[in-house]
Design a protein around this motif. Structure first.
Motif, PDB file in Angstrom:
ATOM      1  N   ILE A 292      28.635  80.025  60.632  1.00  0.00           N
ATOM      2  CA  ILE A 292      29.128  81.392  60.860  1.00  0.00           C
ATOM      3  C   ILE A 292      28.150  82.409  60.275  1.00  0.00           C
ATOM      4  O   ILE A 292      27.793  83.403  60.914  1.00  0.00           O
ATOM      5  N   LEU A 293      27.684  82.152  59.053  1.00  0.00           N
ATOM      6  CA  LEU A 293      26.708  83.036  58.421  1.00  0.00           C
ATOM      7  C   LEU A 293      25.408  83.054  59.218  1.00  0.00           C
ATOM      8  O   LEU A 293      24.771  84.110  59.379  1.00  0.00           O
ATOM      9  N   LEU A 294      25.010  81.882  59.735  1.00  0.00           N
ATOM     10  CA  LEU A 294      23.770  81.795  60.508  1.00  0.00           C
ATOM     11  C   LEU A 294      23.870  82.619  61.784  1.00  0.00           C
ATOM     12  O   LEU A 294      22.921  83.321  62.169  1.00  0.00           O
ATOM     13  N   LEU A 295      25.012  82.546  62.440  1.00  0.00           N
ATOM     14  CA  LEU A 295      25.208  83.316  63.664  1.00  0.00           C
ATOM     15  C   LEU A 295      25.169  84.818  63.377  1.00  0.00           C
ATOM     16  O   LEU A 295      24.561  85.594  64.139  1.00  0.00           O
ATOM     17  N   LEU A 296      25.792  85.247  62.290  1.00  0.00           N
ATOM     18  CA  LEU A 296      25.740  86.652  61.904  1.00  0.00           C
ATOM     19  C   LEU A 296      24.306  87.088  61.608  1.00  0.00           C
ATOM     20  O   LEU A 296      23.884  88.197  61.972  1.00  0.00           O
ATOM     21  N   ALA A 297      23.544  86.212  60.959  1.00  0.00           N
ATOM     22  CA  ALA A 297      22.143  86.527  60.679  1.00  0.00           C
ATOM     23  C   ALA A 297      21.354  86.682  61.972  1.00  0.00           C
ATOM     24  O   ALA A 297      20.521  87.589  62.104  1.00  0.00           O
ATOM     25  N   GLY A 298      21.600  85.791  62.942  1.00  0.00           N
ATOM     26  CA  GLY A 298      20.906  85.888  64.221  1.00  0.00           C
ATOM     27  C   GLY A 298      21.185  87.200  64.929  1.00  0.00           C
ATOM     28  O   GLY A 298      20.282  87.838  65.486  1.00  0.00           O
ATOM     29  N   VAL A 299      22.454  87.642  64.895  1.00  0.00           N
ATOM     30  CA  VAL A 299      22.803  88.937  65.486  1.00  0.00           C
ATOM     31  C   VAL A 299      22.082  90.063  64.753  1.00  0.00           C
ATOM     32  O   VAL A 299      21.581  91.017  65.364  1.00  0.00           O
ATOM     33  N   GLY A 300      21.997  89.937  63.416  1.00  0.00           N
ATOM     34  CA  GLY A 300      21.307  90.950  62.634  1.00  0.00           C
ATOM     35  C   GLY A 300      19.829  91.047  62.967  1.00  0.00           C
ATOM     36  O   GLY A 300      19.272  92.148  63.104  1.00  0.00           O
ATOM     37  N   PHE A 301      19.174  89.905  63.132  1.00  0.00           N
ATOM     38  CA  PHE A 301      17.761  89.909  63.518  1.00  0.00           C
ATOM     39  C   PHE A 301      17.575  90.530  64.900  1.00  0.00           C
ATOM     40  O   PHE A 301      16.607  91.259  65.151  1.00  0.00           O
ATOM     41  N   ILE A 312      13.716  98.734  55.931  1.00  0.00           N
ATOM     42  CA  ILE A 312      13.546  97.439  55.261  1.00  0.00           C
ATOM     43  C   ILE A 312      14.852  96.645  55.314  1.00  0.00           C
ATOM     44  O   ILE A 312      14.845  95.426  55.517  1.00  0.00           O
ATOM     45  N   LEU A 313      15.975  97.339  55.148  1.00  0.00           N
ATOM     46  CA  LEU A 313      17.266  96.657  55.163  1.00  0.00           C
ATOM     47  C   LEU A 313      17.557  96.012  56.513  1.00  0.00           C
ATOM     48  O   LEU A 313      18.250  94.987  56.576  1.00  0.00           O
ATOM     49  N   ALA A 314      17.016  96.563  57.590  1.00  0.00           N
ATOM     50  CA  ALA A 314      17.217  95.975  58.913  1.00  0.00           C
ATOM     51  C   ALA A 314      16.584  94.593  59.000  1.00  0.00           C
ATOM     52  O   ALA A 314      16.992  93.759  59.822  1.00  0.00           O
ATOM     53  N   VAL A 315      15.584  94.348  58.165  1.00  0.00           N
ATOM     54  CA  VAL A 315      14.945  93.036  58.092  1.00  0.00           C
ATOM     55  C   VAL A 315      15.634  92.162  57.050  1.00  0.00           C
ATOM     56  O   VAL A 315      15.971  91.002  57.302  1.00  0.00           O
ATOM     57  N   MET A 316      15.848  92.700  55.862  1.00  0.00           N
ATOM     58  CA  MET A 316      16.276  91.886  54.736  1.00  0.00           C
ATOM     59  C   MET A 316      17.768  91.561  54.751  1.00  0.00           C
ATOM     60  O   MET A 316      18.178  90.564  54.143  1.00  0.00           O
ATOM     61  N   ALA A 317      18.606  92.370  55.417  1.00  0.00           N
ATOM     62  CA  ALA A 317      20.034  92.026  55.496  1.00  0.00           C
ATOM     63  C   ALA A 317      20.243  90.713  56.259  1.00  0.00           C
ATOM     64  O   ALA A 317      20.929  89.805  55.762  1.00  0.00           O
ATOM     65  N   PRO A 318      19.656  90.546  57.467  1.00  0.00           N
ATOM     66  CA  PRO A 318      19.803  89.245  58.127  1.00  0.00           C
ATOM     67  C   PRO A 318      19.095  88.115  57.395  1.00  0.00           C
ATOM     68  O   PRO A 318      19.551  86.971  57.433  1.00  0.00           O
ATOM     69  N   VAL A 319      17.980  88.423  56.712  1.00  0.00           N
ATOM     70  CA  VAL A 319      17.329  87.400  55.883  1.00  0.00           C
ATOM     71  C   VAL A 319      18.309  86.894  54.824  1.00  0.00           C
ATOM     72  O   VAL A 319      18.438  85.679  54.587  1.00  0.00           O
ATOM     73  N   SER A 320      19.026  87.810  54.181  1.00  0.00           N
ATOM     74  CA  SER A 320      19.988  87.420  53.141  1.00  0.00           C
ATOM     75  C   SER A 320      21.099  86.542  53.705  1.00  0.00           C
ATOM     76  O   SER A 320      21.484  85.539  53.101  1.00  0.00           O
TER      77      SER A 320
END
Length: 410
Positions: A292-301, A312-320
Motif C-alpha cells: 500500500i505504501l509502495l503504491l502511494l509512493a508510485g502515485v507521488g512520483f 524538493i518535497l515533490a521528490v522526497m515525499a514519495p522517496v520517504s
C-alpha cells in the motif's frame, strides 16, 4: 528459545547480522557514495549524463549476474573462501576507477566492483539460512536489510564530506579500503557457516537444475518478484536523484547530501514501525502494508514533479513513502522466498539478490535508453515498477488461494 538450523550454529545471531550487514553495505555504498560527484565526473571525463548513468548500469549488471555464480560456488566451497576471493575483484575495481584516465577505465572499474560486491547480498542471506529459520531468521534479515537500505542513504553525505577534502578519485580509494576491511573481517572475525558435510558438488548441470527449481517454484518467484521490483525501484531512483536534485533543481552536493538524510530517517522510522508490527502481524500482512505504501509512493512520483517542478518535497515525499514500504516488504519477502530451500541456500540467496539488484540494472538501463533525462525517467519508470510489484503480489495471492482450495481437507 532460539529457533536454529540443526546442522550448525557457529555464530551468534548478533555476529551474523553484523558481518552480513557490513558485507551487504558494500553494494549500496558503491552505488551512492559517488552520487554527489556524478555531475563533476561527467564533466571532468568529457562525457555526458547518459555515460554517467551507464556507469551505474554496468555496475548493476555485474552485481546482479555474478551473484548467480558466487552463490553456487559458496554452496560447494564454503562462504568465507568465496567471499574473500570475490572481494579481491572489488578492491581491484576500486583502484582502476580511482586512477584510470578515461571513462572507459571508470566503466571497467565499475564492472569489477560489481563482480566483487555480489557476495554481499547472496552470501549474507545464505549465512543466515545456514544457521537460523523462522522468526529469528526474519529478525536478522531485518537488521541486514536496514544496513542494505540505510547505507545508500547515508553514503551521499559521506561522499560530500570526502569531496570537501579531495577529488572524486578519493571516493573510489575509500571504497577500496572498505573492501580490504571486509576481507580482514571475514578472515578473522567470522566463521564458516556452511560445513563440509553440507556442501554440494560443483556441477554446471546441478547449478542449472537448482536455479530451474527456484525459477519454476511460485513459492520462490512470487516473493522474489515483489522484492526485485520494490528494491529495483529504490536503486533506480537512487541513480536518478543526483541529476534531478543537483542539475535540475539546483542543490549543491552538500545540500543534496543533507536532503538525502530524509531518506535515511524514513527508512529508520519504517524499521522501527515494522519491528513493532512484526510482533503482532504475520509476514503476509506486513507485505500488504508495504505494498500500500509502495503504491502511494508510485502515485507521488508520477504526480509530484509534474505538479511542482522545482519542489524538493515533490521528490522526497514519495522517496520517504517508498523507504517506509521497503522496511515492511524486504525481510518478509526474503524469508518467504528462501523458505524450504535450505540445501541450496547459496543459490536461493543469489537468485533473490539477482532479482533485487537486477531490478536496479533494468531500471537504470531503461532510464538511460528510453528517456531523454532523469526527470522523465523518475516520473514514468518508477511508478510503473511500483504498479508491477503490486500486480505480482495480487496474482501470487490468487494463485496461492486457488492452490490451497484445490488441496482436499484431511
Amino acid at each position: 528459545m532460539t529457533e536454529s538450523n540443526p546442522i550448525t550454529t557457529p555464530m551468534s545471531s548478533r555476529r551474523t547480522a553484523l558481518v552480513g550487514g557490513l558485507m551487504v553495505a558494500a553494494g549500496p555504498l558503491s552505488i551512492s557514495l559517488y552520487g554527489p560527484a556524478l555531475p563533476t565526473i561527467v564533466a571532468e571525463l568529457g562525457t555526458n549524463e547518459a555515460m554517467g548513468k551507464l556507469s551505474l548500469s554496468v555496475y548493476f549488471a555485474a552485481f546482479a549476474l555474478t551473484q548467480l555464480v558466487c552463490g553456487p560456488l559458496s554452496d560447494s566451497f564454503g562462504r568465507r573462501k568465496v567471499a574473500i576471493g570475490f572481494l579481491l575483484f572489488y578492491v581491484l575495481g576500486s583502484l582502476v576507477a580511482a586512477f584510470g584516465p578515461s571513462v572507459e577505465f571508470l566503466l571497467a572499474g565499475r564492472i569489477l566492483q560489481g563482480i566483487g560486491v555480489s557476495v554481499g547480498v547472496a552470501l549474507s542471506r545464505a549465512m543466515v539460512r545456514d544457521q537460523f529459520v523462522g522468526r529469528e531468521a526474519i529478525g536478522i534479515l531485518t537488521l541486514i536489510n536496514l544496513i542494505l537500505t540505510v547505507a545508500p542513504a547515508v553514503a551521499p553525505t559521506i561522499g560530500s564530506v570526502i569531496l570537501a577534502f579531495g577529488s572524486w578519485h578519493l571516493m573510489f580509494i575509500v571504497m577500496g579500503l572498505y573492501g580490504a576491511f571486509l576481507m580482514a573481517l571475514i578472515g578473522f572475525a567470522s566463521r564458516e557457516t556452511h560445513p563440509v558435510v553440507a556442501r554440494v558438488p560443483l556441477r554446471p548441470v546441478g547449478i542449472v537444475a537448482n536455479y530451474w527449481r527456484l525459477l519454476s517454484s511460485m513459492r520462490f518467484m512470487g516473493p522474489a518478484g515483489v522484492l526485485g521490483l520494490s528494491f529495483g525501484g529504490f536503486y533506480g531512483f537512487a541513480a536518478l536523484l543526483p541529476f534531478i536534485l543537483i542539475d535540475d533543481i539546483g542543490l549543491t552536493p552538500f545540500q543534496f547530501a543533507m536532503t538525502m538524510l530524509i531518506q535515511t530517517g524514513s527508512f529508520i522510522t519504517g524499521n522501527l514501525l515494522a519491528g513493532y508490527a512484526a510482533r503482532r502481524l504475520d509476514g503476509d500482512m506486513m507485505v500488504r502494508i508495504g505494498l500500500i505504501l509502495l503504491l502511494l509512493a508510485g502515485v507521488g512520483f508520477a504526480a509530484g514533479l509534474r505538479l511542482f517542478p522545482t519542489a524538493i518535497l515533490a521528490v522526497m515525499a514519495p522517496v520517504s513513502l517508498w523507504m517506509l514500504a521497503l522496511a515492511f516488504i524486504g525481510p518478509s519477502t526474503t524469508a518467504a522466498a528462501m523458505a524450504g530451500f535450505g540445501p541450496i541456500a547459496g543459490a536461493a540467496g543469489a537468485l533473490t539478490g539477482f532479482f533485487q539488484v537486477g531490478g536496479g540494472f533494468v531500471g537504470s538501463l531503461l532510464a538511460s535508453l528510453l528517456f531523454p533525462d532523469a526527470r522523465s525517467a523518475l516520473v514514468t519508470l518508477i511508478p510503473i515498477m511500483a504498479g508491477l510489484a503490486v500486480m505480482i503480489a495480487l496474482v501470487n495471492r490468487v494463485r496461492t488461494r486457488v492452490r490451497e482450495a484445490a488441496i482436499p481437507e484431511t
